[in-house]
Design a protein around this motif. Sequence first.
Motif, PDB file in Angstrom:
ATOM      1  N   THR A  65       0.846  -1.195   0.000  1.00 26.16           N
ATOM      2  CA  THR A  65       0.000   0.000   0.000  1.00 26.16           C
ATOM      3  C   THR A  65       0.879   1.241   0.000  1.00 26.16           C
ATOM      4  OG1 THR A  65      -1.623  -1.224   1.328  1.00 26.16           O
ATOM      5  CG2 THR A  65      -1.925   1.165   1.125  1.00 26.16           C
ATOM      6  N   PRO A  66       1.098   1.853  -1.165  1.00 26.98           N
ATOM      7  CA  PRO A  66       1.847   3.106  -1.208  1.00 26.98           C
ATOM      8  C   PRO A  66       0.911   4.289  -0.939  1.00 26.98           C
ATOM      9  CG  PRO A  66       1.387   2.359  -3.439  1.00 26.98           C
ATOM     10  CD  PRO A  66       0.804   1.323  -2.507  1.00 26.98           C
ATOM     11  N   TYR A 193       3.917   1.943 -10.623  1.00 29.35           N
ATOM     12  CA  TYR A 193       4.587   1.213 -11.707  1.00 29.35           C
ATOM     13  C   TYR A 193       5.960   0.727 -11.272  1.00 29.35           C
ATOM     14  CZ  TYR A 193       7.997   4.849 -12.847  1.00 29.35           C
ATOM     15  OH  TYR A 193       9.059   5.719 -12.788  1.00 29.35           O
ATOM     16  N   ARG A 194       6.634   1.514 -10.404  1.00 28.13           N
ATOM     17  CA  ARG A 194       7.965   1.123  -9.929  1.00 28.13           C
ATOM     18  C   ARG A 194       7.865  -0.080  -8.997  1.00 28.13           C
ATOM     19  NH1 ARG A 194      13.015  -0.074 -10.370  1.00 28.13           N
ATOM     20  NH2 ARG A 194      14.510   1.031  -9.064  1.00 28.13           N
ATOM     21  N   LEU A 195       6.908  -0.052  -8.094  1.00 25.16           N
ATOM     22  CA  LEU A 195       6.706  -1.182  -7.179  1.00 25.16           C
ATOM     23  C   LEU A 195       6.307  -2.434  -7.962  1.00 25.16           C
ATOM     24  CD1 LEU A 195       4.766   0.689  -4.350  1.00 25.16           C
ATOM     25  CD2 LEU A 195       7.157  -0.050  -4.286  1.00 25.16           C
ATOM     26  N   MET A 212      -1.790  -5.172  -4.844  1.00 21.90           N
ATOM     27  CA  MET A 212      -1.714  -3.730  -4.652  1.00 21.90           C
ATOM     28  C   MET A 212      -2.945  -3.102  -5.297  1.00 21.90           C
ATOM     29  SD  MET A 212       1.446  -1.105  -5.358  1.00 21.90           S
ATOM     30  CE  MET A 212       1.589  -1.473  -7.101  1.00 21.90           C
ATOM     31  N   LEU A 213      -3.481  -2.073  -4.654  1.00 20.81           N
ATOM     32  CA  LEU A 213      -4.628  -1.357  -5.196  1.00 20.81           C
ATOM     33  C   LEU A 213      -4.123  -0.413  -6.270  1.00 20.81           C
ATOM     34  CD1 LEU A 213      -7.702  -1.096  -4.799  1.00 20.81           C
ATOM     35  CD2 LEU A 213      -7.258   0.842  -3.273  1.00 20.81           C
ATOM     36  N   THR A 242      -3.128  -8.575  -8.601  1.00 26.58           N
ATOM     37  CA  THR A 242      -2.036  -9.439  -8.151  1.00 26.58           C
ATOM     38  C   THR A 242      -0.829  -9.177  -9.053  1.00 26.58           C
ATOM     39  OG1 THR A 242      -3.562 -11.131  -7.353  1.00 26.58           O
ATOM     40  CG2 THR A 242      -1.290 -11.826  -7.804  1.00 26.58           C
ATOM     41  N   LEU A 243       0.275  -8.796  -8.448  1.00 26.38           N
ATOM     42  CA  LEU A 243       1.448  -8.359  -9.201  1.00 26.38           C
ATOM     43  C   LEU A 243       2.345  -9.510  -9.632  1.00 26.38           C
ATOM     44  CD1 LEU A 243       2.487  -5.284  -7.012  1.00 26.38           C
ATOM     45  CD2 LEU A 243       0.806  -5.387  -8.861  1.00 26.38           C
TER      46      LEU A 243
END
Length: 639
Positions: A65-66, A193-195, A212-213, A242-243
């Motif tokens: 969660t950023p 996008y970086r994460l 991640m949302l 899901t990444l």
Amino acid sequence: MEKQQFKAESKRVLDLMINSIYTHKEIFLRELISNASDAVDKLAYKSLTDEKVGLNRSDFQIVLTPDPVARTLTISDNGIGMTKEELEENLGTIARSGSLQFKQDMAAAGETPSDVDIIGQFGVGFYSAFMVADEVTVTSKAYGSDTAWRWTSEGADGYTLEACEKDQVGTDIVLHIKADTEEEKYGEFLEQYRLDSLVKKYSDYIHYPIKMLMHKSRQKERPADAGDDYKPEWEDYDQWETLNSMVPLWQRPKKEVKPEEYNAFYKEQYGDWEDPLSVIHMSAEGQVTYQAMLYIPGHAPYDFYTRDYQKGLQLYSSGVLIMDRCADLLPDHFRFVKGVVDSQDFSLNISREMLQHTRQLKLIANNLEKKIKADLLRLQKDDREKYETFWKAFGVQIKYGVMAEYGAHKELLKDLLLFWSSKEEKLITLAEYKARMAADQPYIYFACGDSTANVAKLPQVERILDKGYEILYLTEEPDEFVVDALGAYEETPFKSVNDKDALPESEEEKAQAEKKTEENKDVLDFVKEALGDRIKEARISRILKSGAVCLTADGPVSLEMEKYFRRMDPSQANSMSAQRVLELNPDSGAFAALRAAVDSDKEKAAQYVNLLYNQALIIAGIPLEDPAAYTELVCSLMK
């Protein structure tokens, strides 16, 4: 609330953990996700025997969660959590690993579950968070506990620990990201996008979903009554994604993976637009356990034959990327291979960024080398067209491998070699040549030149072909060095068509040759005098049949080797020159004209000598020393 000091160490030790062990700051996310995966693994293992856990394997997850506004990044898991004592022991003592203790406890109980991969064994990965954060907060509720605890630290000055509320079992790690500086843009670790890219790079094969949302935009549905002047409208929305892919191809049974899945992975991972020629999917158990998925590309990268090219396989340990290019797993002669190797048996250094040189690594490298060779031989036998595509791209690399380290790998690589055949007029293997050899043929013959068409026209190949013997046409720079390194194939020596003993001579033939040399000694002396240092010797040829002249070499450096050395390093050309020999056919019309001129017109004889020498240079593919003078000479003799 009193601040507590780290049990183990001072600011200097923590600075070492943060600033010296890890090469890249982005590694922090890999480490924290790996720790979260370990925590989930522990609870998943407990759920196998404890119904009170209340979670199935599909329920476990890791969430990122950023929050760019608050400048925080939260890594959450619903794993086993930590008690107050465990927080103090695992986070309050640098280099103490709860994961390592968990593995030791299982081993002591005689339990070695195959489906639990605990990779955080050093207890320092957590502290990589301080590379990007000026404050770290860990809120954790242990399974079976009613109380949650919050651990907070700004670095080496110590930490605080207090009771708090938390609804679910698990751990939330909140990083307050450092302010950007001119040198470092820490804010990139708050960008979705970086994460996303870091998860795909390092943690794509963690066994649990990393979610991640994601903030996205989409075009609104066009109204039914919209006119021609309607302009599309957009709306923002949030969606959990899901990444990571979780289960890599190489961990799936080979029979369950489709060819298009192999090809898609290859193209995406290695940026190629073509399908690979072959895939090697293997799983090994024994002295070392590992899984591998290797690819043979269909063409060479643009920089493959340059110093900038970096070989190596991607190295994973339990689904976590450890090295993007592990060069030690591939020998140079197979440096074109792409792929991945995954093993729990690697001995990693403390930062998990580098591999220790171990016996296990060597065992895997040796096994991969054998597998790659076997797959290439399979292609050679079962799909010759594909193999020749491979050879066009990487054949020179195989040849360099034969030459390397004084021929140390020649036995391994010799059956992979292809050369052009005078008889078949196509590329053949040495085994195919050997199988076709005539019973009376003493050697494997070869001739060198810049193209198969030009080699076929060399005057010195005529006598070998007239005997019905096959000749290998060597047209690439390493070729002569390769046959020199091999020496022989299956106990049959290689022989250049330039060698005077390439065909056996009877005593009568030897006597005739010596007689012709003696009868024409004055002509040979004249030729040597006229050419001076340009040749070592003029010789009555034993290798020419109908051709008038050719150039050969005495000593270890051949004409082809000389050309190679000149191209590689022109400054060393003189020290690596061949000792040139001008060979003359005493039965040719040209020699008869030279013989007559030596007896009656020395000036014209000198012109004939220069003409023959330049013709020999042209045949050998060596640049003329003075093309303009040669043209004038030819024109003057035509008057």
